[in-house]
Design a protein around this motif. Structure first.
Motif, PDB file in Angstrom:
ATOM      1  N   UNK A 106      -7.675 -10.971   6.134  1.00  0.00           N
ATOM      2  CA  UNK A 106      -8.351 -11.109   5.155  1.00  0.00           C
ATOM      3  C   UNK A 106     -10.019 -10.519   5.339  1.00  0.00           C
ATOM      4  N   UNK A 107     -10.599 -10.806   6.474  1.00  0.00           N
ATOM      5  CA  UNK A 107     -11.584  -9.958   7.182  1.00  0.00           C
ATOM      6  C   UNK A 107     -11.384  -8.524   7.198  1.00  0.00           C
ATOM      7  N   UNK A 108     -10.180  -8.029   7.658  1.00  0.00           N
ATOM      8  CA  UNK A 108      -9.838  -6.497   7.807  1.00  0.00           C
ATOM      9  C   UNK A 108      -9.713  -6.183   6.450  1.00  0.00           C
TER      10      UNK A 108
ATOM     11  N   UNK B  11     -12.504  -3.101   4.694  1.00  0.00           N
ATOM     12  CA  UNK B  11     -11.632  -2.101   4.152  1.00  0.00           C
ATOM     13  C   UNK B  11     -12.593  -1.632   2.952  1.00  0.00           C
ATOM     14  N   UNK B  12     -12.826  -2.570   2.209  1.00  0.00           N
ATOM     15  CA  UNK B  12     -13.308  -2.452   0.786  1.00  0.00           C
ATOM     16  C   UNK B  12     -14.759  -2.234   0.911  1.00  0.00           C
ATOM     17  N   UNK B  13     -15.333  -2.874   2.072  1.00  0.00           N
ATOM     18  CA  UNK B  13     -16.826  -2.621   2.243  1.00  0.00           C
ATOM     19  C   UNK B  13     -17.111  -1.275   2.754  1.00  0.00           C
ATOM     20  N   UNK B  14     -15.936  -0.549   3.371  1.00  0.00           N
ATOM     21  CA  UNK B  14     -16.562   0.767   3.891  1.00  0.00           C
ATOM     22  C   UNK B  14     -15.615   1.905   3.137  1.00  0.00           C
ATOM     23  N   UNK B  15     -15.422   1.672   1.750  1.00  0.00           N
ATOM     24  CA  UNK B  15     -14.832   2.599   1.020  1.00  0.00           C
ATOM     25  C   UNK B  15     -13.513   3.018   1.426  1.00  0.00           C
TER      26      UNK B  15
ATOM     27  N   UNK C 283     -12.320   2.281   6.905  1.00  0.00           N
ATOM     28  CA  UNK C 283     -11.454   1.151   7.634  1.00  0.00           C
ATOM     29  C   UNK C 283     -10.391   0.804   7.048  1.00  0.00           C
ATOM     30  N   UNK C 284      -9.281   0.966   7.515  1.00  0.00           N
ATOM     31  CA  UNK C 284      -7.848   0.787   7.109  1.00  0.00           C
ATOM     32  C   UNK C 284      -7.041   0.026   7.953  1.00  0.00           C
ATOM     33  N   UNK C 285      -6.837  -1.277   7.702  1.00  0.00           N
ATOM     34  CA  UNK C 285      -5.971  -2.247   8.766  1.00  0.00           C
ATOM     35  C   UNK C 285      -4.435  -1.884   8.702  1.00  0.00           C
TER      36      UNK C 285
ATOM     37  N   UNK D 124     -17.454  -3.221  16.142  1.00  0.00           N
ATOM     38  CA  UNK D 124     -16.237  -2.624  16.481  1.00  0.00           C
ATOM     39  C   UNK D 124     -15.919  -2.116  15.060  1.00  0.00           C
ATOM     40  N   UNK D 125     -15.743  -2.796  14.000  1.00  0.00           N
ATOM     41  CA  UNK D 125     -15.185  -2.016  12.646  1.00  0.00           C
ATOM     42  C   UNK D 125     -15.993  -1.108  12.263  1.00  0.00           C
ATOM     43  N   UNK D 126     -17.418  -1.237  12.547  1.00  0.00           N
ATOM     44  CA  UNK D 126     -18.319   0.103  11.837  1.00  0.00           C
ATOM     45  C   UNK D 126     -18.364   1.187  12.738  1.00  0.00           C
ATOM     46  N   UNK D 127     -18.025   1.048  13.866  1.00  0.00           N
ATOM     47  CA  UNK D 127     -17.816   2.295  14.735  1.00  0.00           C
ATOM     48  C   UNK D 127     -16.784   2.879  14.377  1.00  0.00           C
ATOM     49  N   UNK D 128     -15.564   2.270  14.114  1.00  0.00           N
ATOM     50  CA  UNK D 128     -14.010   2.993  13.569  1.00  0.00           C
ATOM     51  C   UNK D 128     -14.574   3.702  12.361  1.00  0.00           C
ATOM     52  N   UNK D 129     -15.138   2.705  11.171  1.00  0.00           N
ATOM     53  CA  UNK D 129     -15.168   3.290  10.301  1.00  0.00           C
ATOM     54  C   UNK D 129     -16.174   4.257  10.029  1.00  0.00           C
TER      55      UNK D 129
END
Ligand code: AMP
Ligand code: MG
Length: 336
Positions: free
Chosen positions: A97-99, A103-107, A110-112, A287-292
């Protein structure tokens, strides 16, 4: 009137409280987990630092086994290879759910659910592959894999704690699981000894446990994405930093570099940056934001404004080598 003697006494007590708290000695533990070198450097005074480090490393390994989507036996493998709902525990439900939220928060940057396309490129179990196994997939195959990818294929039933991926899509949390493990390992240590200090470094993604000797910052170099050495330093007493770079997992074909961070829109390696470094309060966000951020670097002006709004500072080495950063990043570039 306060006497000079009592003033001196009060001052020494304050100084003792600030600097004199006893700290266990630092213990260093290094192991290879998640295809990367994990280094735990910790000191506590509630139990031997060695034990703290071992507990944290155990947590890293637990998470690796549970969330490696390409290892039969992991829960993600099970979900990805099921043709119907898979029951999941609270941790997995929360993580997926966090992932989706990220994804929503980074347009959608970030796609899990890019597992199929990551596998097509050969970036799934990259370290075990030989150069001859790595090649640019045919356009047709990328198109097909894209149809079987994307966050919209993940269906979550929170009430019954179960997950289903449609169209044969595969969940791959590679862009956040290191951060998640860092955060969990950090919390394990803090639950035992809230005054523990040190850091955990997972291949350059770092979670600070607490200030060095309880008082001062840790100095961290930002790797030069092209060549040896570093391009700068940051200084942290808390929080986390993560870097995503096109030099981590890549191969070169016909003089072109193909690497592991894919643009969900095209199924091709994102091209706008060489590396993206994000400082945040926790390791999952970093981590998420570096990838996104690597994918979003095509829009870097927007990114350097938007990331600070969600509590993160970013430094981007753009394609070509130019460095851009959010205003607040500079705050961490000076030792304080
Ligand atoms: P990191 O090194 O943290 O940037 O994570 C890279 C890993 O995340 C890759 O090896 C893939 O497993 C996965 N990945 C690649 N592209 C994306 C993307 N656009 N969104 C989410 N995860 C991705
Ligand atoms: Mg990442």
């Amino acid at each position: 009137m306060i006497s000079a003697a009592s003033l001196i006494l009060a001052l020494s007590i304050i100084l003792f409280l600030i600097f004199g708290r006893s700290h266990g000695t630092y213990y260093e533990l290094i192991d290879f987990v998640m295809g990367t070198r994990v280094r735990i450097y910790v000191a506590g005074d509630k139990m031997p630092s060695k034990v703290l480090a071992e507990i944290a490393m155990q947590e890293f390994k637990r998470i690796d086994q549970k969330y490696d989507p390409y290892k039969p036996g992991s829960i993600l493998y099970k979900i990805n290879h099921a043709s119907t709902w898979t029951a999941v525990d609270e941790e997995t439900l929360g993580l997926i759910k966090a992932a989706i939220g990220f994804s929503k928060g980074t347009e959608g940057a970030f796609d899990p659910a890019l597992g199929r396309i990551i596998k097509l490129w050969g970036f799934d179990e990259f370290s075990s592959k030989s150069a001859s196994e790595l090649r640019v997939p045919a356009g047709y195959d990328i198109h097909r894999a894209l149809e079987k990818s994307g966050v919209d294929k993940i269906v979550v039933d929170s009430k019954n704690s179960r997950v289903y991926v449609k169209n044969g899509a595969w969940i791959d949390l590679g862009g956040m699981v290191k951060g998640y493990a860092l955060e969990r390992a950090f919390k394990k240590i803090k639950a035992i000894d809230k005054n523990a200090t040190g850091f955990i470094d997972a291949g350059g993604d770092i979670r600070i446990i607490g200030p060095k000797f309880g008082t001062t910052y840790w100095s961290i170099g930002i790797k030069n994405p092209r060549g040896e050495g570093i391009i700068g330093m940051i200084y942290l007493k808390e929080g986390a930093v993560a870097t995503s770079g096109d030099y981590e997992r890549y191969f070169i074909a016909d003089g072109v570099r193909y690497h592991h961070i894919l643009d969900p829109k095209t199924g091709m390696p994102a091209r706008a940056a060489w590396s993206v470094t994000v400082i945040a309060k926790d390791a999952v966000t970093a981590d998420v934001l570096s990838t996104a951020g690597f994918v979003l670097a095509r829009d870097w002006r927007y990114e350097t404004v938007r990331f600070p709004e969600i509590g993160a500072q970013v430094l981007i080495v753009l394609d070509g080598g130019k460095i851009v950063k959010s205003e607040g990043f500079e705050h961490y570039e000076k030792p304080k």
